[in-house]
Design an enzyme around this catalytic site. Structure first.
Site, PDB file in Angstrom:
ATOM      1  N   ARG A 180      -4.244  10.140   4.168  1.00 59.10           N
ATOM      2  CA  ARG A 180      -3.006  10.833   4.505  1.00 59.10           C
ATOM      3  C   ARG A 180      -2.017  10.846   3.331  1.00 59.10           C
ATOM      4  NH1 ARG A 180       0.130  13.950   8.138  1.00 59.10           N
ATOM      5  NH2 ARG A 180       2.255  13.460   7.600  1.00 59.10           N
ATOM      6  N   ASP A 193      -5.203   8.396   9.513  1.00 57.43           N
ATOM      7  CA  ASP A 193      -5.381   7.602  10.723  1.00 57.43           C
ATOM      8  C   ASP A 193      -5.343   8.434  11.997  1.00 57.43           C
ATOM      9  OD1 ASP A 193      -5.427   5.371   9.224  1.00 57.43           O
ATOM     10  OD2 ASP A 193      -3.298   4.970   9.423  1.00 57.43           O
ATOM     11  N   LYS A 249       0.837  -1.208   0.000  1.00 52.00           N
ATOM     12  CA  LYS A 249       0.000   0.000   0.000  1.00 52.00           C
ATOM     13  C   LYS A 249       0.866   1.251   0.000  1.00 52.00           C
ATOM     14  CE  LYS A 249      -1.874   1.572   4.042  1.00 52.00           C
ATOM     15  NZ  LYS A 249      -1.538   2.995   4.205  1.00 52.00           N
ATOM     16  N   ASN A 250       1.865   1.263   0.897  1.00 50.08           N
ATOM     17  CA  ASN A 250       2.643   2.490   1.064  1.00 50.08           C
ATOM     18  C   ASN A 250       3.628   2.730  -0.072  1.00 50.08           C
ATOM     19  OD1 ASN A 250       1.176   3.002   3.300  1.00 50.08           O
ATOM     20  ND2 ASN A 250       2.794   2.517   4.776  1.00 50.08           N
ATOM     21  N   ASP A 277       3.973   0.305  12.357  1.00 52.80           N
ATOM     22  CA  ASP A 277       2.731  -0.276  11.840  1.00 52.80           C
ATOM     23  C   ASP A 277       2.499  -1.708  12.336  1.00 52.80           C
ATOM     24  OD1 ASP A 277       2.348   2.079  10.526  1.00 52.80           O
ATOM     25  OD2 ASP A 277       2.502   1.290   8.509  1.00 52.80           O
TER      26      ASP A 277
HETATM   27  C1  UD1 Z   1       4.306   6.582   6.643  1.00 56.65           C
HETATM   28  C2  UD1 Z   1       3.354   5.433   6.449  1.00 56.65           C
HETATM   29  C3  UD1 Z   1       2.839   4.923   7.803  1.00 56.65           C
HETATM   30  C4  UD1 Z   1       4.016   4.595   8.708  1.00 56.65           C
HETATM   31  C5  UD1 Z   1       4.970   5.775   8.798  1.00 56.65           C
HETATM   32  C6  UD1 Z   1       6.232   5.467   9.600  1.00 56.65           C
HETATM   33  C7  UD1 Z   1       2.308   5.946   4.345  1.00 56.65           C
HETATM   34  C8  UD1 Z   1       1.074   6.324   3.627  1.00 56.65           C
HETATM   35  N1  UD1 Z   1       2.217   5.866   5.666  1.00 56.65           N
HETATM   36  O1  UD1 Z   1       3.573   7.662   7.217  1.00 56.65           O
HETATM   37  O2  UD1 Z   1       2.070   3.755   7.555  1.00 56.65           O
HETATM   38  O3  UD1 Z   1       3.511   4.307   9.991  1.00 56.65           O
HETATM   39  O4  UD1 Z   1       5.380   6.181   7.480  1.00 56.65           O
HETATM   40  O5  UD1 Z   1       6.870   4.361   9.067  1.00 56.65           O
HETATM   41  O6  UD1 Z   1       3.324   5.650   3.758  1.00 56.65           O
HETATM   42  N2  UD1 Z   1       6.611  14.211  11.356  1.00 56.65           N
HETATM   43  C9  UD1 Z   1       6.731  15.536  11.737  1.00 56.65           C
HETATM   44  N3  UD1 Z   1       6.822  16.484  10.751  1.00 56.65           N
HETATM   45  C10 UD1 Z   1       6.775  16.165   9.429  1.00 56.65           C
HETATM   46  C11 UD1 Z   1       6.651  14.811   9.055  1.00 56.65           C
HETATM   47  C12 UD1 Z   1       6.584  13.852  10.060  1.00 56.65           C
HETATM   48  O7  UD1 Z   1       6.776  15.872  12.912  1.00 56.65           O
HETATM   49  O8  UD1 Z   1       6.856  17.070   8.588  1.00 56.65           O
HETATM   50  C13 UD1 Z   1       6.542  13.172  12.409  1.00 56.65           C
HETATM   51  C14 UD1 Z   1       5.188  12.503  12.443  1.00 56.65           C
HETATM   52  O9  UD1 Z   1       4.270  13.245  13.200  1.00 56.65           O
HETATM   53  C15 UD1 Z   1       5.527  11.164  13.066  1.00 56.65           C
HETATM   54  C16 UD1 Z   1       6.926  10.885  12.517  1.00 56.65           C
HETATM   55  O10 UD1 Z   1       7.440  12.147  12.092  1.00 56.65           O
HETATM   56  O11 UD1 Z   1       5.600  11.287  14.443  1.00 56.65           O
HETATM   57  C17 UD1 Z   1       6.992   9.900  11.375  1.00 56.65           C
HETATM   58  O12 UD1 Z   1       6.164  10.302  10.336  1.00 56.65           O
HETATM   59  P1  UD1 Z   1       6.422   9.907   8.817  1.00 56.65           P
HETATM   60  O13 UD1 Z   1       7.605   9.003   8.698  1.00 56.65           O
HETATM   61  O14 UD1 Z   1       6.388  11.144   8.020  1.00 56.65           O
HETATM   62  O15 UD1 Z   1       5.138   9.037   8.490  1.00 56.65           O
HETATM   63  P2  UD1 Z   1       4.170   9.130   7.249  1.00 56.65           P
HETATM   64  O16 UD1 Z   1       4.987   9.341   5.996  1.00 56.65           O
HETATM   65  O17 UD1 Z   1       3.074  10.050   7.558  1.00 56.65           O
END
Ligand code: UD1
Length: 424
Positions: free
Chosen positions: A99, A123, A27-28, A312
């Protein structure tokens, strides 16, 4: 009414999951490949595409930007036709449900010099900032601002390669900065980049389209900007989180599951943890087999970016510990809200104390059935697995969350011998 439209899982506990499952594309990865396709006009054929609700939602978003999208579920294929000038505005009605729609930001601003993307929903696993995304884009020359619930990004002087260092190896931020850098002038060095296999897949897709990215799978990405990309056909990697879900399902239910079309090398740490819990894990030519013949032993887990233990899979680790022999400490380092489902698991009798980002779990031999509610994809799947080791009949509300990430979850569970149906 088709079973898939009913929103509660009914689970009669007690079965040991036994048999075979086959894993489809990640999915991701797929959702991001769809977003990246916006960067070059023409026709794409994506293979190994799962029949999940998130793919449908991302398809609707692409259609709203002027693309034609056909999902041929019988062939697990997605045909996408991208126009010369796709739209630049990702509307709230699509983005709020998904998201991953934030992933059109980098591709659109790189291709069109303008992107307006509604701030996403997704989520309920904690606040998910976008500051790393916008900071990185700014370093490449984009101007970004928040306007009426949208991130508006423009490139008044084009995009130029730069040195960008992420504070945290965010998956989404790495993807948006990477896509923007691919069409920027000059070289970008992206430090502390995410190393997730899904990210590597997206990088390989971009390279097949004509991008010049080096260092995929390492914390330093070096991207030489190119002026144009071309559409390609591509097959996504298997979903490591779905693979991990079935591996944990075998261990939790003391079952024996052969997981086909999977890549065990993407799950080294989770499989090591399952082995410590007492499972016998064997890798096969095209996947793996996980067999558990006794009550699992408790395992301490600390979630971290790849190659650490994936956040996850954390709900499955907590579920396993809830019925394990011994005590365990599970530490969540990625999403602070991811313990929301613990309260639901406690309704099933689990003995868990949450203190900040630590959950202390004292294993008990069996859970006891209750009505519970899913708050996100993985929590939903975790509660269904918990229902399988609960005495009596458990109802898990919010099956639609699970549909976002797992193709035909109830049917697959039944094929493994579980008594799981969907009811109103
Ligand atoms: C992706 C995955 C999700 C997985 C996550 C971590 C998708 C669609 N989703 O989510 O399933 O759980 O990676 O492996 O691919 N953060 C900030 N600022 C930012 C960006 C992130 O503070 O600009 C923080 C987030 O709040 C979180 C952490 O960084 O606490 C990790 O987030 P991130 O790796 O960006 O996850 P996603 O890409 O949203």
């Amino acid at each position: 009414m088709s079973e898939q439209l009913k929103d509660r899982f009914q689970i009669i506990g007690g079965s040991h999951l036994t048999g075979e499952v086959s894993i489809s594309g990640a999915k991701n990865s797929i959702l991001k490949l769809m977003a990246v396709s916006l960067m070059a006009a023409g026709k794409y054929r994506l293979g190994n595409v799962p029949a999940i609700a998130d793919v449908t939602m991302m398809g609707e978003l692409l259609e709203s930007l002027g693309c034609k999208v056909i999902h041929d579920e019988s062939k697990s294929e997605l045909l996408i036709e991208v126009p010369e000038q796709p739209g630049f505005k990702a509307d709230y009605q699509f983005v709020r449900k998904l998201r991953a729609s934030i992933n059109v930001l980098g591709p659109l601003v790189a291709k069109l010099g303008r992107a307006e993307v509604a701030l996403p929903g997704g989520d309920a696993i904690g606040s998910r900032g976008l500051d790393f995304h916008t900071r990185g884009l700014k370093e490449l020359g984009a101007v970004t601002q928040n306007e009426h619930g949208y991130i508006v990004a423009t490139t008044p002087k084009g995009l130029t390669g730069a040195k960008v260092e992420l504070e945290f190896p965010s998956v989404g931020a790495t993807e948006n900065i990477l896509t923007a850098a691919v069409l920027a002038k000059g070289t970008t060095v992206l430090e502390n980049a995410a190393r997730e296999p899904d990210l590597v897949d997206i990088g390989n897709f971009l390279n097949a389209m004509g991008a010049k990215i080096q260092g995929l799978g390492t914390p330093t990405l070096v991207i030489d900007g190119v002026s144009k990309l071309n559409p390609v056909d591509y097959v996504a990697i298997p979903d490591r989180i779905v693979t991990g879900t079935w591996a944990f399902a075998a261990a939790i239910t003391q079952g024996d599951i052969t997981i086909k079309n999977a890549n065990a090398s993407h799950l080294e740490l989770p499989l090591e943890k399952l082995t410590s819990a007492g499972a016998v894990v064997t890798t096969t030519a095209n996947g793996l087999r996980v067999k558990m013949s006794r009550r699992p032993s408790a395992i301490d887990i600390s979630t971290l970016p790849y190659p650490g233990f994936p956040t996850d899979l954390q709900p499955f680790a907590i579920t396993l510990n809830a019925i394990a022999d011994g005590d365990a400490l599970v530490t969540e380092n990625v999403f602070e809200g991811r313990f929301m489902f613990v309260n639901e698991l406690m309704r099933l009798g689990a003995n868990i104390r949450v203190d900040g980002h630590h959950a202390s779990i004292i294993g008990i031999p069996k859970l006891s059935s209750a009505p519970v509610a899913a708050s996100d994809i993985r929590a939903g799947a975790g509660l269904v697995l918990a229902g399988l080791v609960a005495e009596g009949t458990t109802f898990v509300e919010g099956a639609f969350h699970v549909d976002r990430g797992y193709p035909k979850f109830a049917e697959q569970l039944r094929a493994l011998g579980a008594d799981v149906t969907r009811v109103n």
